[in-house]
Design an enzyme around this catalytic site. Structure first.
Site, PDB file in Angstrom:
ATOM      1  N   ARG A 117       0.796-127.333 -34.139  1.00 20.76           N
ATOM      2  CA  ARG A 117       1.717-127.772 -35.175  1.00 20.76           C
ATOM      3  C   ARG A 117       2.911-128.493 -34.578  1.00 20.76           C
ATOM      4  O   ARG A 117       3.263-128.317 -33.424  1.00 20.76           O
ATOM      5  CB  ARG A 117       2.188-126.576 -36.017  1.00 20.76           C
ATOM      6  CG  ARG A 117       1.054-125.950 -36.783  1.00 20.76           C
ATOM      7  CD  ARG A 117       0.548-126.918 -37.836  1.00 20.76           C
ATOM      8  NE  ARG A 117      -0.637-126.415 -38.493  1.00 20.76           N
ATOM      9  CZ  ARG A 117      -1.638-127.167 -38.887  1.00 20.76           C
ATOM     10  NH1 ARG A 117      -1.625-128.449 -38.684  1.00 20.76           N
ATOM     11  NH2 ARG A 117      -2.670-126.650 -39.490  1.00 20.76           N
ATOM     12  N   GLU A 146       5.652-135.877 -40.356  1.00 21.82           N
ATOM     13  CA  GLU A 146       4.417-136.636 -40.578  1.00 21.82           C
ATOM     14  C   GLU A 146       4.437-137.241 -41.964  1.00 21.82           C
ATOM     15  O   GLU A 146       4.810-136.554 -42.914  1.00 21.82           O
ATOM     16  CB  GLU A 146       3.205-135.726 -40.402  1.00 21.82           C
ATOM     17  CG  GLU A 146       3.024-135.298 -38.972  1.00 21.82           C
ATOM     18  CD  GLU A 146       1.708-134.564 -38.725  1.00 21.82           C
ATOM     19  OE1 GLU A 146       0.876-134.478 -39.648  1.00 21.82           O
ATOM     20  OE2 GLU A 146       1.523-134.085 -37.608  1.00 21.82           O
ATOM     21  N   HIS A 203      -3.819-136.332 -36.913  1.00 22.82           N
ATOM     22  CA  HIS A 203      -4.346-134.968 -36.934  1.00 22.82           C
ATOM     23  C   HIS A 203      -5.317-134.828 -38.104  1.00 22.82           C
ATOM     24  O   HIS A 203      -5.021-135.211 -39.220  1.00 22.82           O
ATOM     25  CB  HIS A 203      -3.190-133.977 -37.095  1.00 22.82           C
ATOM     26  CG  HIS A 203      -3.630-132.556 -37.138  1.00 22.82           C
ATOM     27  ND1 HIS A 203      -3.969-131.867 -36.015  1.00 22.82           N
ATOM     28  CD2 HIS A 203      -3.789-131.706 -38.165  1.00 22.82           C
ATOM     29  CE1 HIS A 203      -4.320-130.635 -36.340  1.00 22.82           C
ATOM     30  NE2 HIS A 203      -4.212-130.515 -37.644  1.00 22.82           N
TER      31      HIS A 203
END
Length: 84
Positions: free
Chosen positions: A10, A39, A58
């Site tokens: 994370r 993000e 991701h």
């Protein structure tokens, strides 16, 4: 000492500002990142300008449109990199 950073967890577990400094100074040879504190990564972020920083988006899922979305994103990132 040559070292590198590989981050696949994370976003908040790494001090991104300190990593940018270390990459610019050559204290760390390189970094591979697929998650970020914010993000999507904001336009103009320092990571975009570092040749020793490999970035990937991701993805923790596999949907019916995964491959199409992946290719679209890859092409967009490649075009952005090419035009900088």
């Amino acid at each position: 000492v040559i070292c590198s950073a590989l981050r696949v967890g994370r976003g908040a577990v790494l001090d991104e500002d300190a990593l940018v400094v270390a990459l610019k100074q050559g204290s760390i040879a390189g970094a591979a990142l697929d998650v970020f504190t914010v993000e999507p990564l904001p336009e103009g972020h320092a990571f975009y300008g570092l040749e020793n920083c490999l970035m990937s988006f991701h993805c923790a899922d596999l949907t019916d449109d995964y491959f199409e979305l992946t290719m679209d994103t890859f092409v967009q990132h490649a075009q952005t990199y090419h035009h900088r």
